[in-house]
Design a protein around this motif. Structure first.
Motif, PDB file in Angstrom:
ATOM      1  N   THR A  53      32.205  42.048  43.245  1.00  0.00           N
ATOM      2  CA  THR A  53      33.167  41.613  44.257  1.00  0.00           C
ATOM      3  C   THR A  53      33.817  40.309  43.834  1.00  0.00           C
ATOM      4  OG1 THR A  53      31.872  42.682  45.985  1.00  0.00           O
ATOM      5  CG2 THR A  53      33.459  41.036  46.698  1.00  0.00           C
ATOM      6  N   PHE A  54      33.027  39.391  43.285  1.00  0.00           N
ATOM      7  CA  PHE A  54      33.577  38.122  42.820  1.00  0.00           C
ATOM      8  C   PHE A  54      34.575  38.348  41.688  1.00  0.00           C
ATOM      9  CE2 PHE A  54      33.607  34.272  40.284  1.00  0.00           C
ATOM     10  CZ  PHE A  54      33.857  33.319  41.257  1.00  0.00           C
ATOM     11  N   VAL A  56      36.354  41.079  41.120  1.00  0.00           N
ATOM     12  CA  VAL A  56      37.549  41.703  41.678  1.00  0.00           C
ATOM     13  C   VAL A  56      38.425  40.644  42.344  1.00  0.00           C
ATOM     14  CG1 VAL A  56      38.363  43.283  43.484  1.00  0.00           C
ATOM     15  CG2 VAL A  56      36.568  43.996  41.929  1.00  0.00           C
ATOM     16  N   ALA A  57      37.812  39.751  43.101  1.00  0.00           N
ATOM     17  CA  ALA A  57      38.578  38.688  43.753  1.00  0.00           C
ATOM     18  C   ALA A  57      39.241  37.776  42.724  1.00  0.00           C
ATOM     19  CB  ALA A  57      37.672  37.874  44.673  1.00  0.00           C
ATOM     20  N   SER A  58      38.549  37.489  41.635  1.00  0.00           N
ATOM     21  CA  SER A  58      39.110  36.657  40.575  1.00  0.00           C
ATOM     22  C   SER A  58      40.304  37.348  39.915  1.00  0.00           C
ATOM     23  CB  SER A  58      38.032  36.354  39.543  1.00  0.00           C
ATOM     24  OG  SER A  58      38.561  35.605  38.491  1.00  0.00           O
ATOM     25  N   THR A  59      40.198  38.644  39.704  1.00  0.00           N
ATOM     26  CA  THR A  59      41.299  39.398  39.105  1.00  0.00           C
ATOM     27  C   THR A  59      42.514  39.397  40.017  1.00  0.00           C
ATOM     28  OG1 THR A  59      39.684  40.802  37.982  1.00  0.00           O
ATOM     29  CG2 THR A  59      41.930  41.637  38.123  1.00  0.00           C
ATOM     30  N   VAL A  60      42.289  39.555  41.308  1.00  0.00           N
ATOM     31  CA  VAL A  60      43.391  39.506  42.274  1.00  0.00           C
ATOM     32  C   VAL A  60      44.034  38.120  42.254  1.00  0.00           C
ATOM     33  CG1 VAL A  60      43.955  39.577  44.735  1.00  0.00           C
ATOM     34  CG2 VAL A  60      42.503  41.337  43.735  1.00  0.00           C
ATOM     35  N   LYS A  61      43.211  37.089  42.150  1.00  0.00           N
ATOM     36  CA  LYS A  61      43.737  35.719  42.099  1.00  0.00           C
ATOM     37  C   LYS A  61      44.655  35.546  40.890  1.00  0.00           C
ATOM     38  CE  LYS A  61      41.440  32.342  40.384  1.00  0.00           C
ATOM     39  NZ  LYS A  61      40.508  31.298  40.009  1.00  0.00           N
ATOM     40  N   VAL A  92      41.794  47.350  43.093  1.00  0.00           N
ATOM     41  CA  VAL A  92      41.241  46.688  44.278  1.00  0.00           C
ATOM     42  C   VAL A  92      41.156  47.663  45.450  1.00  0.00           C
ATOM     43  CG1 VAL A  92      41.726  44.918  46.015  1.00  0.00           C
ATOM     44  CG2 VAL A  92      41.909  44.369  43.599  1.00  0.00           C
ATOM     45  N   ASN A  96      37.674  48.709  47.193  1.00  0.00           N
ATOM     46  CA  ASN A  96      37.437  48.563  48.633  1.00  0.00           C
ATOM     47  C   ASN A  96      37.053  49.891  49.269  1.00  0.00           C
ATOM     48  OD1 ASN A  96      37.845  45.811  48.785  1.00  0.00           O
ATOM     49  ND2 ASN A  96      40.033  46.016  49.144  1.00  0.00           N
TER      50      ASN A  96
END
Length: 133
Positions: A53-54, A56-61, A92, A96
């Protein structure tokens, strides 16, 4: 020399020297403080969510910062960056969806295991309410 200039000569690879002014020093200090806060936040967040999850969030950032640079600075959109951003968003969404499916499966499994067999089956012989002697 301005009174804002700080006399810190730095010599680069080219051999040319330049000096920092107070604005540059202030921006560098601000950048250092914000990077430190971001690192502390990242470590705290890693303790609360899964590594995937971390990530994925970093990739989105990263994808959002690319699009922010396109919007703010007017950088050119290449076909590769557009395809990459679309892949990030699709990934993403799929992540989800998989996470939601996993959560629902775990909830239904927990509900199924919390029931005892006595809850679903009526006894063949009725229980005698009188105490046994």
């Amino acid at each position: 020399m301005d009174k804002e200039d700080v006399d810190l000569p730095v010599i680069g690879r080219s051999g040319k020297s330049f000096s920092y002014n107070q604005d540059v020093v202030l921006l560098l200090l601000t950048d250092g403080v914000l990077f430190h806060l971001q690192s502390v936040t990242a470590y705290a967040l890693m303790g609360k969510i899964s590594p995937v999850t971390f990530s994925v969030a970093s990739t989105v950032k990263h994808a959002l910062s690319i699009w922010l640079s396109i919007i703010v600075f007017g950088n050119r959109v290449t076909s590769l960056s557009a395809i990459g951003t679309v892949l990030v968003m699709v990934g993403v969404l799929l992540y989800n969806k998989a996470k939601q499916h996993q959560r629902e499966a775990m909830q239904s499994l927990a509900a199924a295991t919390s029931k005892t067999p006595e809850d679903d089956v009526e006894p063949l012989v009725p229980k005698d309410p009188r105490p046994h002697h």
